[in-house]
Scaffold this motif. Structure first.
Motif, PDB file in Angstrom:
ATOM      1  N   LEU A 173     -56.134 -80.314  12.978  1.00  0.00           N
ATOM      2  CA  LEU A 173     -56.126 -79.543  14.220  1.00  0.00           C
ATOM      3  C   LEU A 173     -54.885 -78.687  14.318  1.00  0.00           C
ATOM      4  N   VAL A 174     -54.992 -77.585  15.054  1.00  0.00           N
ATOM      5  CA  VAL A 174     -53.787 -76.888  15.498  1.00  0.00           C
ATOM      6  C   VAL A 174     -53.852 -76.842  17.021  1.00  0.00           C
ATOM      7  N   ILE A 175     -52.683 -76.862  17.639  1.00  0.00           N
ATOM      8  CA  ILE A 175     -52.632 -76.754  19.091  1.00  0.00           C
ATOM      9  C   ILE A 175     -51.837 -75.493  19.429  1.00  0.00           C
ATOM     10  N   LEU A 176     -52.404 -74.685  20.298  1.00  0.00           N
ATOM     11  CA  LEU A 176     -51.813 -73.378  20.612  1.00  0.00           C
ATOM     12  C   LEU A 176     -51.524 -73.282  22.104  1.00  0.00           C
ATOM     13  N   GLY A 177     -50.413 -72.652  22.411  1.00  0.00           N
ATOM     14  CA  GLY A 177     -50.064 -72.461  23.822  1.00  0.00           C
ATOM     15  C   GLY A 177     -48.676 -71.863  23.889  1.00  0.00           C
ATOM     16  N   GLY A 178     -48.378 -71.170  24.965  1.00  0.00           N
ATOM     17  CA  GLY A 178     -47.063 -70.552  25.107  1.00  0.00           C
ATOM     18  C   GLY A 178     -45.977 -71.599  25.256  1.00  0.00           C
ATOM     19  N   SER A 179     -44.722 -71.131  25.159  1.00  0.00           N
ATOM     20  CA  SER A 179     -43.588 -72.022  25.349  1.00  0.00           C
ATOM     21  C   SER A 179     -43.657 -72.547  26.792  1.00  0.00           C
ATOM     22  N   GLY A 180     -43.721 -73.881  26.936  1.00  0.00           N
ATOM     23  CA  GLY A 180     -43.846 -74.454  28.284  1.00  0.00           C
ATOM     24  C   GLY A 180     -45.290 -74.823  28.633  1.00  0.00           C
ATOM     25  N   ALA A 181     -46.213 -74.641  27.686  1.00  0.00           N
ATOM     26  CA  ALA A 181     -47.629 -74.961  27.969  1.00  0.00           C
ATOM     27  C   ALA A 181     -47.915 -76.460  27.869  1.00  0.00           C
ATOM     28  N   GLY A 182     -46.936 -77.215  27.375  1.00  0.00           N
ATOM     29  CA  GLY A 182     -47.138 -78.661  27.232  1.00  0.00           C
ATOM     30  C   GLY A 182     -47.702 -79.036  25.873  1.00  0.00           C
ATOM     31  N   THR A 197     -49.552 -64.181  19.431  1.00  0.00           N
ATOM     32  CA  THR A 197     -50.447 -65.327  19.370  1.00  0.00           C
ATOM     33  C   THR A 197     -51.856 -65.022  19.849  1.00  0.00           C
ATOM     34  N   MET A 198     -51.970 -64.042  20.750  1.00  0.00           N
ATOM     35  CA  MET A 198     -53.316 -63.720  21.243  1.00  0.00           C
ATOM     36  C   MET A 198     -54.308 -63.384  20.111  1.00  0.00           C
ATOM     37  N   PRO A 199     -53.872 -62.592  19.102  1.00  0.00           N
ATOM     38  CA  PRO A 199     -54.826 -62.322  18.005  1.00  0.00           C
ATOM     39  C   PRO A 199     -55.278 -63.595  17.277  1.00  0.00           C
ATOM     40  N   ILE A 200     -54.452 -64.638  17.341  1.00  0.00           N
ATOM     41  CA  ILE A 200     -54.841 -65.904  16.694  1.00  0.00           C
ATOM     42  C   ILE A 200     -56.037 -66.512  17.433  1.00  0.00           C
ATOM     43  N   LEU A 201     -56.000 -66.393  18.752  1.00  0.00           N
ATOM     44  CA  LEU A 201     -57.129 -66.929  19.539  1.00  0.00           C
ATOM     45  C   LEU A 201     -58.414 -66.223  19.141  1.00  0.00           C
ATOM     46  N   GLU A 202     -58.302 -64.900  18.969  1.00  0.00           N
ATOM     47  CA  GLU A 202     -59.492 -64.135  18.574  1.00  0.00           C
ATOM     48  C   GLU A 202     -59.976 -64.573  17.192  1.00  0.00           C
ATOM     49  N   TYR A 203     -58.997 -64.816  16.325  1.00  0.00           N
ATOM     50  CA  TYR A 203     -59.327 -65.238  14.952  1.00  0.00           C
ATOM     51  C   TYR A 203     -60.129 -66.545  14.970  1.00  0.00           C
ATOM     52  N   TYR A 204     -59.655 -67.534  15.753  1.00  0.00           N
ATOM     53  CA  TYR A 204     -60.364 -68.814  15.796  1.00  0.00           C
ATOM     54  C   TYR A 204     -61.670 -68.719  16.592  1.00  0.00           C
ATOM     55  N   GLU A 205     -61.683 -67.855  17.581  1.00  0.00           N
ATOM     56  CA  GLU A 205     -62.908 -67.661  18.365  1.00  0.00           C
ATOM     57  C   GLU A 205     -64.010 -67.113  17.452  1.00  0.00           C
ATOM     58  N   ARG A 206     -63.622 -66.138  16.615  1.00  0.00           N
ATOM     59  CA  ARG A 206     -64.605 -65.538  15.701  1.00  0.00           C
ATOM     60  C   ARG A 206     -65.213 -66.565  14.765  1.00  0.00           C
ATOM     61  N   SER A 207     -64.380 -67.534  14.333  1.00  0.00           N
ATOM     62  CA  SER A 207     -64.926 -68.532  13.400  1.00  0.00           C
ATOM     63  C   SER A 207     -65.396 -69.787  14.152  1.00  0.00           C
ATOM     64  N   GLU A 208     -65.522 -69.665  15.486  1.00  0.00           N
ATOM     65  CA  GLU A 208     -66.090 -70.732  16.322  1.00  0.00           C
ATOM     66  C   GLU A 208     -65.350 -72.057  16.200  1.00  0.00           C
TER      67      GLU A 208
END
Ligand code: AMP
Length: 204
Positions: A22-31, A167-178
């Protein structure tokens, strides 16, 4: 998208056999750190936090620490080649054979692509990218409430801006590959944890 097809794409059946990547993504302070540690305890899998590792490497003045320090202290991203090589070596260690959770990596779309490329070579796959969704204003106030030495206001602001840029483009990258699981990070830690577990199990 049918749930069954989504499960297959995300390597869910591998997840069930307890090898979870797994990877966990979130801004600094997202927990991220808190959730990553709770999840690793639950799944009995290694927690690989690049921020923590770099912090220790800088304190110990290792080769990695010396390379990372000028960027780290300014809140800038450590260059991709340094990070990619570090992750490659880390994922080859014995304890990473049966799964892991990456916290703080990937930070750029290039790092995300390189991770998949590396995993392909290792005949492994990333199951899910967990996105802790927290409003920008909450990120800023949470980060400022912490007392780490590198959490000065300009540095915190810089990290949050960088996060949105890179980091936003990373979300798109993972969204594309479901493989993207979006979780509401703006709720108490235990509730966030429960939401992650529920979504990881992909109950209908
Ligand atoms: P963190 O504790 O995750 O906020 O990371 C602290 C600092 O470590 C960041 O501001 C970066 O300088 C560096 N860092 C951590 N992970 C990465 C990464 N994947 N790529 C580049 N720099 C990183």
């Amino acid at each position: 998208m049918a749930t069954e097809a989504k499960k297959i794409r995300a390597g869910w059946y591998e997840t069930r056999s307890k090898i979870v990547r797994l990877v966990i993504l979130g801004g600094s302070g997202a927990g991220k750190g808190t959730q990553a540690q709770m999840l690793c305890k639950h799944l009995k899998t290694p927690w690989i936090s690049t921020g923590e590792i770099l912090r220790k490497a800088i304190a110990a003045q290792t080769e990695l620490g010396r390379q990372a320090e000028p960027y780290f202290t300014k809140g800038e991203l450590v260059p991709d080649p340094t990070m990619i090589e570090f992750i490659r070596e880390r994922l080859l260690l014995e304890d990473a054979k049966n799964g892991w959770l990456l916290d703080g990596y990937p930070r750029t779309a290039f790092q995300a692509e390189e991770l998949d490329f590396l995993l392909d070579k290792l005949k492994q796959r990333l199951n899910w990218a967990i996105w802790l969704d927290v409003p920008k204003s909450v990120l800023l106030s949470r980060s400022l409430a912490r007392s780490r030495e590198d959490d000065q206001p300009e540095i915190v602001q810089r990290r949050i801006d960088l996060f949105h840029e890179c980091t936003m483009p990373i979300l798109e990258y993972y969204e594309r590959s479901e493989r993207l699981l979006t979780v509401n990070g703006n709720q108490p830690p235990e509730q966030v944890h429960q939401e992650i577990l529920k979504k990881l199990s992909l109950r209908d």
